[in-house]
Every structure is written in C-alpha cells, then in structure tokens.
Design an enzyme around this catalytic site. Structure first.
Site, PDB file in Angstrom:
ATOM      1  N   LYS A 147      24.302  49.539  30.584  1.00  0.00           N
ATOM      2  CA  LYS A 147      24.885  50.503  31.512  1.00  0.00           C
ATOM      3  C   LYS A 147      25.334  49.799  32.792  1.00  0.00           C
ATOM      4  O   LYS A 147      26.436  49.998  33.270  1.00  0.00           O
ATOM      5  CB  LYS A 147      23.844  51.569  31.827  1.00  0.00           C
ATOM      6  CG  LYS A 147      24.232  52.535  32.890  1.00  0.00           C
ATOM      7  CD  LYS A 147      23.139  53.566  33.039  1.00  0.00           C
ATOM      8  CE  LYS A 147      23.106  54.115  34.445  1.00  0.00           C
ATOM      9  NZ  LYS A 147      22.087  55.154  34.583  1.00  0.00           N
ATOM     10  N   GLU A 155      18.554  39.833  30.447  1.00  0.00           N
ATOM     11  CA  GLU A 155      18.234  39.638  29.029  1.00  0.00           C
ATOM     12  C   GLU A 155      19.471  39.859  28.162  1.00  0.00           C
ATOM     13  O   GLU A 155      19.763  39.082  27.252  1.00  0.00           O
ATOM     14  CB  GLU A 155      17.150  40.642  28.586  1.00  0.00           C
ATOM     15  CG  GLU A 155      15.769  40.357  29.099  1.00  0.00           C
ATOM     16  CD  GLU A 155      15.499  40.971  30.470  1.00  0.00           C
ATOM     17  OE1 GLU A 155      16.471  41.318  31.178  1.00  0.00           O
ATOM     18  OE2 GLU A 155      14.317  41.086  30.839  1.00  0.00           O
ATOM     19  N   GLY A 157      19.344  55.338  31.595  1.00  0.00           N
ATOM     20  CA  GLY A 157      19.249  54.491  30.399  1.00  0.00           C
ATOM     21  C   GLY A 157      18.348  55.096  29.335  1.00  0.00           C
ATOM     22  O   GLY A 157      18.718  55.197  28.162  1.00  0.00           O
ATOM     23  N   ARG A 158      17.158  55.544  29.743  1.00  0.00           N
ATOM     24  CA  ARG A 158      16.197  56.077  28.761  1.00  0.00           C
ATOM     25  C   ARG A 158      16.603  57.448  28.243  1.00  0.00           C
ATOM     26  O   ARG A 158      15.997  57.958  27.296  1.00  0.00           O
ATOM     27  CB  ARG A 158      14.800  56.111  29.368  1.00  0.00           C
ATOM     28  CG  ARG A 158      14.710  56.835  30.700  1.00  0.00           C
ATOM     29  CD  ARG A 158      13.408  56.543  31.414  1.00  0.00           C
ATOM     30  NE  ARG A 158      13.364  57.096  32.762  1.00  0.00           N
ATOM     31  CZ  ARG A 158      13.865  56.510  33.850  1.00  0.00           C
ATOM     32  NH1 ARG A 158      14.470  55.339  33.742  1.00  0.00           N
ATOM     33  NH2 ARG A 158      13.752  57.064  35.036  1.00  0.00           N
ATOM     34  N   GLU A 161       8.485  55.454  32.443  1.00  0.00           N
ATOM     35  CA  GLU A 161       9.465  55.021  33.439  1.00  0.00           C
ATOM     36  C   GLU A 161       9.938  56.228  34.263  1.00  0.00           C
ATOM     37  O   GLU A 161      10.331  56.088  35.414  1.00  0.00           O
ATOM     38  CB  GLU A 161      10.652  54.333  32.752  1.00  0.00           C
ATOM     39  CG  GLU A 161      11.332  53.317  33.661  1.00  0.00           C
ATOM     40  CD  GLU A 161      12.377  52.460  32.958  1.00  0.00           C
ATOM     41  OE1 GLU A 161      13.358  53.012  32.437  1.00  0.00           O
ATOM     42  OE2 GLU A 161      12.226  51.228  32.950  1.00  0.00           O
ATOM     43  N   HIS A 211      -6.864  54.049  10.934  1.00  0.00           N
ATOM     44  CA  HIS A 211      -7.680  52.894  10.541  1.00  0.00           C
ATOM     45  C   HIS A 211      -7.718  51.862  11.648  1.00  0.00           C
ATOM     46  O   HIS A 211      -8.053  50.703  11.417  1.00  0.00           O
ATOM     47  CB  HIS A 211      -7.120  52.298   9.245  1.00  0.00           C
ATOM     48  CG  HIS A 211      -7.196  53.269   8.112  1.00  0.00           C
ATOM     49  ND1 HIS A 211      -8.310  53.397   7.308  1.00  0.00           N
ATOM     50  CD2 HIS A 211      -6.322  54.219   7.697  1.00  0.00           C
ATOM     51  CE1 HIS A 211      -8.104  54.358   6.421  1.00  0.00           C
ATOM     52  NE2 HIS A 211      -6.903  54.881   6.643  1.00  0.00           N
ATOM     53  N   LYS A 232      11.710  41.446  38.492  1.00  0.00           N
ATOM     54  CA  LYS A 232      13.006  40.798  38.249  1.00  0.00           C
ATOM     55  C   LYS A 232      13.336  39.832  39.390  1.00  0.00           C
ATOM     56  O   LYS A 232      13.813  38.712  39.173  1.00  0.00           O
ATOM     57  CB  LYS A 232      14.130  41.844  38.178  1.00  0.00           C
ATOM     58  CG  LYS A 232      14.093  42.728  36.959  1.00  0.00           C
ATOM     59  CD  LYS A 232      15.327  43.649  36.962  1.00  0.00           C
ATOM     60  CE  LYS A 232      15.173  44.791  35.999  1.00  0.00           C
ATOM     61  NZ  LYS A 232      16.240  45.775  36.064  1.00  0.00           N
TER      62      LYS A 232
HETATM   63  O1  LIG Z   1      21.498  49.270  30.255  1.00  0.00           O
HETATM   64  P1  LIG Z   1      21.096  48.285  31.286  1.00  0.00           P
HETATM   65  O2  LIG Z   1      21.798  48.488  32.590  1.00  0.00           O
HETATM   66  O3  LIG Z   1      21.268  46.876  30.777  1.00  0.00           O
HETATM   67  O4  LIG Z   1      19.572  48.500  31.602  1.00  0.00           O
HETATM   68  C1  LIG Z   1      18.548  48.252  30.682  1.00  0.00           C
HETATM   69  C2  LIG Z   1      17.183  48.679  31.196  1.00  0.00           C
HETATM   70  O5  LIG Z   1      16.772  47.817  32.231  1.00  0.00           O
HETATM   71  C3  LIG Z   1      16.249  48.303  33.458  1.00  0.00           C
HETATM   72  O6  LIG Z   1      15.492  47.305  34.050  1.00  0.00           O
HETATM   73  C4  LIG Z   1      15.472  49.583  33.398  1.00  0.00           C
HETATM   74  O7  LIG Z   1      14.090  49.395  33.509  1.00  0.00           O
HETATM   75  C5  LIG Z   1      15.762  50.417  32.195  1.00  0.00           C
HETATM   76  O8  LIG Z   1      15.687  51.762  32.575  1.00  0.00           O
HETATM   77  C6  LIG Z   1      17.113  50.134  31.604  1.00  0.00           C
HETATM   78  O9  LIG Z   1      17.321  50.960  30.502  1.00  0.00           O
END
Ligand SMILES: O=P(O)(O)OC[C@H]1O[C@H](O)[C@H](O)[C@@H](O)[C@@H]1O
Length: 526
Positions: free
Chosen positions: A212, A218, A269-270, A356, A387, A502
C-alpha cells in the site's frame, strides 16, 4: 450527535460491572443448557450462525450489554464510518474498506472521486486482467500461459490474502474453478524468497508486488530478489510483474510492471483482503467470479452489522461479550480455533487484524486510558490444538475465552468410515465435545484430573466453507474488532506501535548504534 467517551466514563459500563457473574457450568448443564444452545444463536450471512450459548452471559448481562451498545453509540459510529467521516483520527483518514464490497450508506467522495466507483473500477480491471491471463491473451514473452501467481507483500499485504487463498484452494479445485496455483513471499529472511523461487517455474510465473505504501523494506527487498531471479533466467522482469499499491505510493509511478491496480489510504492494510490487495491474487488463482462471491458474503455480513439490536447483530454482540470478558471478567487473551484445515492461517490473519487494531493504550484523541484494551490472540486449527495447548485452556490458571469455527461438511468430500464414523464426523464431534468440556468441566476427587469448567467459548457454524461463507466470516471479525475499538474509544485504524523497531533496524544497518543496540548488532554479526 456522536460523543466519543472513554469506556470508564459510561454509566452502562458501571452497571455492567455490577451484574451477577454467570456460572457457566451450571447454566450449560441439563435441559437449561440444551435450551441455551438453541436460543443463544444469531443467523449470519451465507448460512452461518453465531452461537454464544457457552459464553458467560445471561439475560441480565445481555441487557446490560445492550445498554452499553446504545450508550457507546455503536450503530451511529459505524454509520459515521461508512458515510465517510474521518474515523482514523491518528492518520486523519476515512475508513472505507466496507465499500470495497458494497455501499452501506451515502456515496462518499474523496480526492475528487466517488470511492465506491473507484473500488469497483479496480475490481473490473483486475477481473479483465485475470480473464486475459486465464485465456492466454496475456502470456509470457514466449507466448506461453502463466501457471503460477506469487504474491510479494507483508503484514496486511500478505496475511489476509494468504489465509483466504488457503481457505478456498481445495474448494476451488473441487468446484473446477481453480485457475492458477498461488505462492507467497513475505519475510525478509532470504530463505523465504529463495525457497519459493526454488519451488516454481519462474518462466511461467506472474508476480504480484503488493504494498500500500510502496516503501516497506521487506517487500522492496523481495521485489529485487525476484527481479534478480527473473534476470538470471534470461527473462524481462517487467513482463512478469504486476503491482497493487495506492496511487500516491512511489510504486504507482513506475513503468516496471505489466499492470498496476490500486487501493487507497482509506483501506487499512489489515482490512484490505476485499480490495485489490486480495482481489488480484484471488482472482488470478480462482477466477473473478469466485472473488465476487467472496465479496458478496462480506457485504451481506456488513449489512447485519448495521442492526441496532445486539441480539440480531452477531458482530456487535461478539464484540460486546469480548469487552465484558476483557474488562469485567479480566481475561487476558482469546484463542481462535477453526475446526477446518482450510482455515489454517486464519488465526494468523486475525492476530494482525485484532492486535494491530486494538493493541492501544491511548484513546482516539491520544490521551492515556485507564482500562485494558485488545486481548492477545492466538490459535491453531482443531483438532491439532487439542493435542498441544488445550491442556492450559482446560486446566491452566488463566481463563482464555475461545472462538470456535466449524462446518458440517468438508470441502473436498473424500472421507473414510472408521469405527462407524467419518473423519468429518470425528472432527465435528470433537468441537461439540470441547465446547461442553470447557463450559461444564468434570469433577474428580483426584485434583489432577478435575476440570473446573466455566471456560467460555462461542462457535460460528456453517454448512461448508464456501467463498460466501469465507467473506461473511472475514467481515464478522473485521466488524467485531471495529465495534470493540469504538467501545474502548481507541483508533483501531492506525499502527504507530510498529514504527520504532523499523527506525532502530535502519540505524543498525547504517552502523549508527551505541549501547545495547551496538552489542546486539555485533552479536548478530551485522
Ligand atoms: O502494504 P504495505 O504498505 O507494504 O504495509 C505492510 C504492513 O507493514 C506495516 O508495517 C504495518 O504494520 C502493516 O499494517 C502493513 O500491512
């Protein structure tokens, strides 16, 4: 007029705290228990039902929860959200994920466009693209069909779409709508990307870069990883990659992609599984029609969430019971236990969605609050969990509320009869047994074998995990979490808590460290 008050300022909350505590073992035994199971159930979309018979509630508690819902103005706040108010106060943004699957209220215009029209337009573009890939109209450079889709993304750009893909993979195969296998690369651990790349034929793979913000370390690292692999195979990366991002992100400006699809800043995002973030990979994997059915289920459930009566609003009731368990009964965590192998990654998705969103200690105005908020969420599919960690759930010193999910029928339909029952019957027998075991317990003179009971659970039951049912299930939890955020008066739609780590990691990589950070950097050979 909406007023945003802290939970401990509400009279109805003080009243709720004074209600008599329900003795679950008593109310769930005998005829009374049977009645509760029949009566304490609310229909959901796609033939699902939310059953809360084994929750620690009775008519008195439910009435108090109803008053809390009213005083906290849950319906009005939801209405304000879907009508386009700036509910995400931390980032000063609208919250529009419901619009990716339907129109609950007024048309909302932002950035000069009608938002519902914008999301539909993106869905149509994705559908068109996916149909062309499936028909062999969009191919690799050699004119051959793509067979695999690989999503590159992390957090909300990974967990939801991955969980949804796994949930429908076998259903789609059984129903002849399976188009392409999907794989996912998320972790910056090089072994993640390398293992996925080793397992696929890159020449016939299409990569969906999902971010987004377009700035996630990453994801950008894994994009380079994949581009290298494509280059090493003599392939033009731009012919194998599509992007899903927001129009304002750096990725949106790049020409390096075969196609680009958009979401926007108003979809957290979530909460993005029903936007282009889930749409691209799911439409490529199963076809746009299946994705549309998934959206239908979510839209239907959203409508139920608009109901003012908590006895007819599964999301709101689930949310309120969760608040009661957390703030009045003092339970610290919640386990999500799907009795469905297809939902193997659903608990991981809910972990991000819930923790989150509601893992906050300041209210929506940034002021500290004096009560507990979101619980710790964890879970595994049943019966595997039985289990493993169920020992603590049955006899541990903490009471952990449980959220079961179960289906009458399997997805694939292949089964075996052993000792007079099918595997599906054994699976369902276990979930029924667990609910009653947790609630009622069993006395034994030997304290080590004694089960106190009184451990609350609810179950969402359905016929089969179909695309509609999955959409309804997802929307249920999204809306539950939203309502809980309203009750706790927190902003469920930002995530500042992920930033500090970060920033420090960047410092470590730039060798700008001292003190403990420096010693840990040396220890890890950076
Ligand atoms: O979709 P992006 O901008 O790459 O974000 C990816 C993810 O990283 C962030 O650090 C947040 O903790 C998430 O809420 C998010 O979904």
């Amino acid at each position: 007029m909406i007023t945003w008050n802290n939970l401990d300022k509400l009279t109805s909350y003080q009243e709720l705290a004074k209600t008599n505590k329900v003795k679950l073992a008593e109310v769930m035994s005998g005829e009374n228990g049977a009645k509760r199971v029949k009566n304490y159930s609310i229909p959901m979309a796609a033939g699902l039902a939310y059953n809360y018979a084994a929750k620690q509630v009775d008519e008195e508690v439910l009435a108090a929860l109803g008053k809390l819902a009213e005083e906290a103005q849950l319906t009005e706040k939801f209405e304000a959200l879907y009508n386009g108010e700036v509910i995400n106060t931390g980032e000063k943004r609208l919250v529009l994920h419901h619009m990716t699957r339907g129109q609950l209220g007024d048309a909302v215009e932002a950035d000069g466009v009608d938002k519902r029209a914008f999301y539909v337009e993106q869905q149509e573009k994705i559908a068109d693209f996916a149909n062309k890939v499936h028909a062999g109209e969009i191919t690799n450079a050699a004119g051959e069909k793509f067979t695999t889709v690989v999503q590159i993304g992390i957090g909300g750009s990974d967990l939801g779409p991955r969980a949804m893909y796994l949930a429908l993979e076998n259903w789609a195969k059984k129903n002849n709508t399976f188009k392409m296998e999907a794989k996912f690369i998320s972790n910056v651990d090089p072994d993640d990307a390398a293992a996925v790349l080793n397992s696929i034929d890159v020449a016939h793979s299409i990569f969906v870069l999902v971010s987004k913000s377009g700035t996630t370390l990453e994801t950008l690292t894994n994009e380079s990883f994949v581009k290298d692999a494509l280059k090493n195979a003599g392939l033009d990366a731009s012919k194998h990659m599509i992007a899903v991002t927001s129009e304002t992100s750096p990725l949106a400006k790049s020409d390096d992609y075969l196609a680009a699809f958009f979401m926007d800043d108003y979809i957290g995002g979530r909460f993005s599984s029903t936007s282009a973030v889930g749409g691209a990979v799911l439409s490529l994997a199963f076809g746009p029609e299946v994705f549309a059915q998934f959206l239908e289920g979510a839209a239907e459930e959203d409508k139920l969430a608009m109901n003012k009566d908590i006895r007819q609003n599964p999301e709101m009731l689930d949310a309120l019971i969760g608040v009661y368990e957390r703030n009045v009964l003092g339970y610290p965590s919640t386990a999500v236990l799907p009795y469905s192998q297809a939902l193997s990654r659903f608990p991981a998705h809910l972990q991000q969605l819930d923790m989150e969103s509601n893992g906050k200690s300041v209210n929506r105005f940034g002021e500290p609050i004096d009560y507990v908020t979101g619980p710790v969420i964890f879970g595994e599919p049943g019966t595997n969990g039985q289990h493993s960690f169920y020992q603590l759930l049955h006899q541990g010193t903490d009471i952990v509320p449980l959220q079961f999910v179960g289906f009458k029928n399997s997805q694939i339909g292949t089964d075996v009869v052993i000792q007079d029952s099918t595997s599906q019957q054994k699976l369902c027998a276990n979930v029924a047994a667990q609910i009653v075991a947790f609630a009622c317990g069993k006395e034994d003179e030997n304290r080590n074998k004694n089960f106190e009971g009184g451990r609350p659970s609810s179950i969402i039951v359905g016929d089969q995990l179909t695309p509609q049912a999955l959409g309804a299930l997802l929307a249920h939890f999204e809306n539950k979490i939203m309502f809980q955020g309203f009750v706790w008066n927190v902003n469920s739609f930002d995530q500042e808590g992920v930033q500090l780590g970060k920033v420090l990691a960047k410092r470590v990589l730039a060798h700008e460290t001292d003190g403990a950070l420096k010693v840990f950097s040396d220890l890890l050979n950076i």
